[in-house]
Write a protein that holds these residues in place. Sequence first.
Motif, PDB file in Angstrom:
ATOM      1  N   LYS A 258      -4.390  -2.415   3.869  1.00  0.00           N
ATOM      2  CA  LYS A 258      -3.496  -3.590   4.311  1.00  0.00           C
ATOM      3  C   LYS A 258      -3.299  -4.244   2.742  1.00  0.00           C
TER       4      LYS A 258
ATOM      5  N   THR B  28      -5.182   8.413   1.386  1.00  0.00           N
ATOM      6  CA  THR B  28      -4.659   7.146   2.833  1.00  0.00           C
ATOM      7  C   THR B  28      -5.729   7.459   4.272  1.00  0.00           C
TER       8      THR B  28
ATOM      9  N   ASP C 137      -0.479  -1.413   1.261  1.00  0.00           N
ATOM     10  CA  ASP C 137       0.764  -2.061   1.303  1.00  0.00           C
ATOM     11  C   ASP C 137       1.216  -3.752   1.668  1.00  0.00           C
ATOM     12  N   TYR C 138       1.180  -4.173   1.258  1.00  0.00           N
ATOM     13  CA  TYR C 138       1.424  -5.532   0.393  1.00  0.00           C
ATOM     14  C   TYR C 138       1.718  -5.386  -0.603  1.00  0.00           C
TER      15      TYR C 138
ATOM     16  N   PHE D  18       2.149   7.053  -0.309  1.00  0.00           N
ATOM     17  CA  PHE D  18       2.319   6.132   1.002  1.00  0.00           C
ATOM     18  C   PHE D  18       3.464   5.398   0.848  1.00  0.00           C
ATOM     19  N   LYS D  19       4.315   5.461  -0.654  1.00  0.00           N
ATOM     20  CA  LYS D  19       5.865   4.470  -0.202  1.00  0.00           C
ATOM     21  C   LYS D  19       6.970   5.527  -0.409  1.00  0.00           C
TER      22      LYS D  19
ATOM     23  N   THR E 102       5.157  -2.501  -1.285  1.00  0.00           N
ATOM     24  CA  THR E 102       5.784  -3.489  -0.670  1.00  0.00           C
ATOM     25  C   THR E 102       5.907  -4.036  -1.924  1.00  0.00           C
TER      26      THR E 102
END
Length: 206
Positions: free
Chosen positions: A113, A76, A116-117, A13-14, A120
């Motif tokens: 979302k 995802t 993702d926050y 994902f990241k 990160t």
Amino acid sequence: MSFLFGNRSSKTFKPKKNIPEGSHQYELLKHAEATLGSGNLRMAVMLPDGEDLNEWVAVNTVDFFNQINMLYGTVTDFCSGDSCPVMSAGPKYEYHWADGTNIKKPIKCSAPKYIDYLMTWVQDQLDDETLFPSKIGVPFPKNFMSVAKTILKRLFRVYAHIYHQHFDAVMQLQEEAHLNTSFKHFIFFVQVLSTLYTYFTVSSIK
């Protein structure tokens, strides 16, 4: 550990967080992988004799970030604002995002979302050399254990969301063995960490 996932797709994902080769933390990671490779998850999470607790926690926190990164990366396509309009793990467990800096008041947002926050934010903590020093001799900050616990608590929510919302997709992708092994590894580590933290805290008071 990445070898848990065999030769399957390395989609994440990241971006994966790498521990520098040649560092002591890299040696600790290899030690953990060797122990985990024996199939004994409980032994894999034990603090090796003579090693620093903070360093052991740092190595494992990075590893769990990478594991969850890969696991969420596989689902995802099934996790969207339409399918998962809130970040939850069932009707009784809804998570709102706040990081205390950029977003101080918790906000309600979709699962993708939120994740993702979250990822990160974790990535930023792991990349911060004042929090997660990678060089030998650089001390960990006094609040390190508190930060690591918060990271692990929040990463747990991704496991919870995957199990509750996307386990059918995980089974469809034949990834349930990887998910279950990773989650069991995570739970064993958190249990041992709680015991070790209590022991070291009490010992430092004496």
